[in-house]
Design a protein around this motif. Structure first.
Motif: not given
Length: 133
Positions: A56-83
């Motif tokens: 249902t969603d393809t979410i992309t982040d630029p490579y380089g930030e080691a902490n996934p919680q600092h990436r906007a895309g990964w935060r969206l993945v978490r929000a979708l999971a939480q929902a």
């Protein structure tokens, strides 16, 4: 860059079975900058089709930030999971979540997803066989 095809507000709050999010975070090459991301997306879509999952969603982040919680895309993945709007996240390999040097962050994120009823599946062939995290 984050690309989303639907928003969490457009979905119900109940968990959906057979629904996947494709997460792409790939290093850009010098000669062909989008090759790795394109390959991860193509591979992830084929993997979802083979498993009968609906992306249902393809979410992309630029490579380089080691902490996934600092990436906007990964935060969206978490929000979708939480929902509760999906039950699977497809990534090409574990380093897409967090690089090997940040394996603790990767394990933390996978546990968090599992606690929210979401499986992490790897689409890269050597990891895909029988992989259900």
């Amino acid at each position: 860059m984050t690309r989303q095809t639907t928003t969490p507000a457009e979905r119900t709050a109940r968990p959906e079975t057979g629904v996947a999010v494709l997460y792409v975070c790939a290093e850009r090459g010098r000669l062909m900058p989008s090759l790795a991301a394109n390959r991860a997306e193509t591979e992830g879509r084929a993997y979802a089709t083979a498993l009968g999952l609906r992306i249902t969603d393809t979410i992309t982040d630029p490579y380089g930030e080691a902490n996934p919680q600092h990436r906007a895309g990964w935060r969206l993945v978490r929000a979708l999971a939480q929902a509760g709007t999906m039950d699977t996240v497809i990534v090409r390999w574990p380093a897409a979540i967090a690089p090997d040097g940040a394996a603790d962050a990767r394990h933390r994120e996978i546990r968090w997803l599992q606690d929210h009823g979401v499986r992490v599946r790897y689409s890269w062939a050597p990891l895909a066989e029988g992989a259900d995290r």
